[in-house]
Design an enzyme around this catalytic site. Structure first.
Site, PDB file in Angstrom:
ATOM      1  N   LYS A  97     -47.527 -19.462  46.696  1.00 32.67           N
ATOM      2  CA  LYS A  97     -47.549 -20.856  47.128  1.00 32.67           C
ATOM      3  C   LYS A  97     -46.200 -21.568  46.987  1.00 32.67           C
ATOM      4  O   LYS A  97     -45.359 -21.422  47.855  1.00 32.67           O
ATOM      5  CB  LYS A  97     -48.681 -21.592  46.411  1.00 32.67           C
ATOM      6  CG  LYS A  97     -50.047 -21.158  46.947  1.00 32.67           C
ATOM      7  CD  LYS A  97     -51.149 -22.174  46.742  1.00 32.67           C
ATOM      8  CE  LYS A  97     -52.331 -21.917  47.659  1.00 32.67           C
ATOM      9  NZ  LYS A  97     -53.448 -21.196  47.079  1.00 32.67           N
ATOM     10  N   ASP A 132     -53.537 -15.399  37.471  1.00 29.44           N
ATOM     11  CA  ASP A 132     -53.236 -15.782  38.845  1.00 29.44           C
ATOM     12  C   ASP A 132     -52.669 -17.202  38.814  1.00 29.44           C
ATOM     13  O   ASP A 132     -53.411 -18.177  38.741  1.00 29.44           O
ATOM     14  CB  ASP A 132     -54.508 -15.702  39.693  1.00 29.44           C
ATOM     15  CG  ASP A 132     -54.276 -16.140  41.135  1.00 29.44           C
ATOM     16  OD1 ASP A 132     -53.182 -16.661  41.443  1.00 29.44           O
ATOM     17  OD2 ASP A 132     -55.203 -15.985  41.949  1.00 29.44           O
ATOM     18  N   TYR A 192     -60.702 -21.552  57.857  1.00 23.40           N
ATOM     19  CA  TYR A 192     -62.134 -21.810  57.632  1.00 23.40           C
ATOM     20  C   TYR A 192     -62.708 -22.689  58.734  1.00 23.40           C
ATOM     21  O   TYR A 192     -63.277 -23.745  58.465  1.00 23.40           O
ATOM     22  CB  TYR A 192     -62.357 -22.459  56.261  1.00 23.40           C
ATOM     23  CG  TYR A 192     -61.655 -21.719  55.153  1.00 23.40           C
ATOM     24  CD1 TYR A 192     -62.156 -20.512  54.677  1.00 23.40           C
ATOM     25  CD2 TYR A 192     -60.468 -22.208  54.619  1.00 23.40           C
ATOM     26  CE1 TYR A 192     -61.489 -19.812  53.686  1.00 23.40           C
ATOM     27  CE2 TYR A 192     -59.796 -21.503  53.627  1.00 23.40           C
ATOM     28  CZ  TYR A 192     -60.314 -20.304  53.172  1.00 23.40           C
ATOM     29  OH  TYR A 192     -59.652 -19.625  52.198  1.00 23.40           O
ATOM     30  N   TYR A 203     -60.886 -18.851  42.334  1.00 28.25           N
ATOM     31  CA  TYR A 203     -60.465 -18.555  43.707  1.00 28.25           C
ATOM     32  C   TYR A 203     -59.212 -17.689  43.632  1.00 28.25           C
ATOM     33  O   TYR A 203     -58.234 -18.061  42.968  1.00 28.25           O
ATOM     34  CB  TYR A 203     -60.174 -19.822  44.513  1.00 28.25           C
ATOM     35  CG  TYR A 203     -59.663 -19.460  45.894  1.00 28.25           C
ATOM     36  CD1 TYR A 203     -60.552 -19.043  46.892  1.00 28.25           C
ATOM     37  CD2 TYR A 203     -58.303 -19.460  46.187  1.00 28.25           C
ATOM     38  CE1 TYR A 203     -60.093 -18.652  48.145  1.00 28.25           C
ATOM     39  CE2 TYR A 203     -57.837 -19.063  47.434  1.00 28.25           C
ATOM     40  CZ  TYR A 203     -58.732 -18.660  48.404  1.00 28.25           C
ATOM     41  OH  TYR A 203     -58.273 -18.263  49.631  1.00 28.25           O
TER      42      TYR A 203
HETATM   43  C1  LIG Z   1     -54.027 -19.917  47.403  1.00 28.66           C
HETATM   44  C2  LIG Z   1     -54.382 -19.007  46.310  1.00 28.66           C
HETATM   45  C3  LIG Z   1     -54.457 -17.610  46.500  1.00 28.66           C
HETATM   46  C4  LIG Z   1     -54.269 -16.969  47.850  1.00 28.66           C
HETATM   47  O1  LIG Z   1     -53.002 -17.168  48.373  1.00 28.66           O
HETATM   48  P1  LIG Z   1     -52.749 -17.002  49.957  1.00 28.66           P
HETATM   49  O2  LIG Z   1     -51.275 -17.152  50.095  1.00 28.66           O
HETATM   50  O3  LIG Z   1     -53.538 -18.086  50.622  1.00 28.66           O
HETATM   51  O4  LIG Z   1     -53.237 -15.644  50.333  1.00 28.66           O
HETATM   52  C5  LIG Z   1     -54.742 -16.828  45.409  1.00 28.66           C
HETATM   53  N1  LIG Z   1     -54.945 -17.364  44.195  1.00 28.66           N
HETATM   54  C6  LIG Z   1     -54.880 -18.686  43.973  1.00 28.66           C
HETATM   55  C7  LIG Z   1     -55.091 -19.211  42.596  1.00 28.66           C
HETATM   56  C8  LIG Z   1     -54.614 -19.559  45.021  1.00 28.66           C
HETATM   57  O5  LIG Z   1     -54.591 -20.881  44.806  1.00 28.66           O
END
Ligand SMILES: *Cc1c(COP(=O)(O)O)cnc(C)c1O
Length: 435
Positions: free
Chosen positions: A282, A253, A24, A152
């Protein structure tokens, strides 16, 4: 310690500025970037010899700290066998054992694992799974996604389409993003009551759009990069019920919340629910390599298989990368063998007492803590030219975004380092009121 040659460092920093995009960012922007020489434990060592206490776990990932001997050994050992082989038509122990472990740790219905190379791709995969599932069931009208505002889910186009439309900058890409169905941000905070009123927006959307909705996608309990909000497990429980009633899949997610960050191994456990599709990423590899996973039920996998083309249409080049799977396996085992619940609990109380003073500043609108996440929400966005250097000068690594100054340290951080982090945050946030 090797002292870097200041001349060559000036050269490569100039190259960074001229040619390298950071997350970003604008190329050549006048914002500080700090050269890092190494990192170990909860310390990030800058090229000029300064050491910073890490308050970010490198965006939720480095839960065991940096340069961990067990994780280093897992990579070194896997490297002796192979760094990578294609996953089409071939398989290997690290991927199979990791898949087995993930199936064992996640709710019982989740039985099928798809390895992806990043969180965003895991979300794309989840969305495509939902779409192929309904297509296979002859319900091809179900092509849209319902999602709460404030979410997100990543930066690729599909994932972006379910991010908050404002903070996700949908205006920039309006012509190409699929139009999804947004409902109110869960309004019931963690620990507070969840009423019918809090569910009304989601309930109405499901009532009206279930015929065209493939899935509800949400971040369970913690909305992360979209605003760091914590909401009631009761919302999640009732969302699960509503999805069942309206025949809409639930995609959880857990890329940010997975592996203990909220105090439970997975945030869905707060509500004792199981999603139809689960995304992990992550901290999966302890922050060593990029790897993500999308899990789903046997029913969804079997349904996709039963109808032509009979295959799930996705297959990244680096799918199931052996190095990444080996270090993920070591990281998850290391977590399970550690007293992680006590550590996260200790972090929670340390963050709570350490950040408490911020709540009395007039320019702070909220201080909230859940598990190993501590958030100070200001009334105005912080100045990214001024604030990050204030943290670095005080020996900590904290990277705010927007109006949020937050901490999510590695679980292994000691009491003293945590106290330093919270007192520096309190000091720097306090200074913002006077600027
Ligand atoms: C960081 C994140 C993503 C995206 O993961 P990347 O490895 O950066 O592509 C998707 N969903 C959530 C909840 C996240 O925190």
């Amino acid at each position: 310690m090797t002292i870097p040659d200041p001349h060559t460092m000036a050269d490569w920093l100039a190259t960074d500025r001229a040619h390298v995009w950071h997350p970003y960012s604008a190329l050549g922007a006048d914002l500080p970037v700090y050269p890092v020489r190494s990192a170990h434990g909860v310390r990030i060592c800058l090229a000029d010899g300064r050491e910073l206490i890490d308050g970010m776990a490198s965006w939720w990932c480095a839960i065991h700290g940096y340069n961990h001997p067990v994780l280093n050994a897992a990579i070194a050992s896997q490297l002796q066998d192979m760094a990578h082989v294609m996953f089409g038509g071939l398989t290997h122990r690290p991927a199979v054992e990791l898949a087995g472990l993930l199936v064992e740790l996640t709710p019982e219905p989740l039985q099928a694992v798809f390895f992806a190379d990043s969180g965003s791709v895991a979300v794309e995969v989840a969305m495509k799974m939902a779409l192929q599932y309904w297509q296979a069931r002859g319900r091809s009208g179900k092509q849209r996604f319902i999602t709460p505002r404030g979410g997100y889910h990543g930066d690729t186009l599909g994932a972006m389409s379910v991010c908050d439309p404002v903070t996700g900058m949908h205006g920039l890409f309006a012509g190409v993003l699929p139009k999804q169905l947004f409902v109110d941000t869960p309004g019931c905070a963690f620990g507070s009551l969840c009423t019918d009123g809090h569910m009304a927006s989601l309930a109405a959307a499901l009532e009206e759009h279930a015929h065209e909705a493939a899935a509800l996608i949400l971040e369970p309990i913690v909305q992360g990069a979209g605003g760091m909000r914590f909401y009631s497990p009761e919302y999640l429980r009732r969302a699960r019920e509503l999805c069942d009633r309206h025949e809409v899949l639930l995609i959880a997610d857990e890329i940010a919340t997975g592996f203990g960050r909220t105090g439970r191994l997975f945030a869905c456990e707060h509500a004792a629910i199981s999603p139809d599709i689960l995304c992990l990423g992550k901290s999966l590899t302890g922050g060593y390599l990029t790897l993500a996973a999308t899990l789903t039920t046997r029913e969804i996998a079997d349904t996709i298989r039963a109808v032509p083309p009979g295959v799930f249409m996705h297959g990244p080049t680096f799918m199931g990368n052996p190095l990444a799977c080996a270090v993920a396996l070591a990281s998850v085992r290391l977590l399970l063998e550690s007293p992680w619940q006590q550590r996260v609990q200790a972090l929670e109380s340390g963050l709570r007492s350490g950040l408490q003073a911020c709540a009395s500043f007039p320019h702070v609108s909220d201080v909230r803590v859940l598990g190993a996440i501590g958030v100070v929400e200001l009334q105005e966005p912080v100045d990214m030219k001024i604030v990050p250097p204030l943290f670095v000068e005080r020996g900590v690594w904290v990277r705010p975004f927007g109006r949020l100054v937050y901490l999510m340290p590695p679980y292994v951080i000691g009491t003293e380092d945590l106290a330093t982090l919270t007192s520096v945050v309190t000091e720097v946030v306090g200074m913002q009121g006077k600027m």
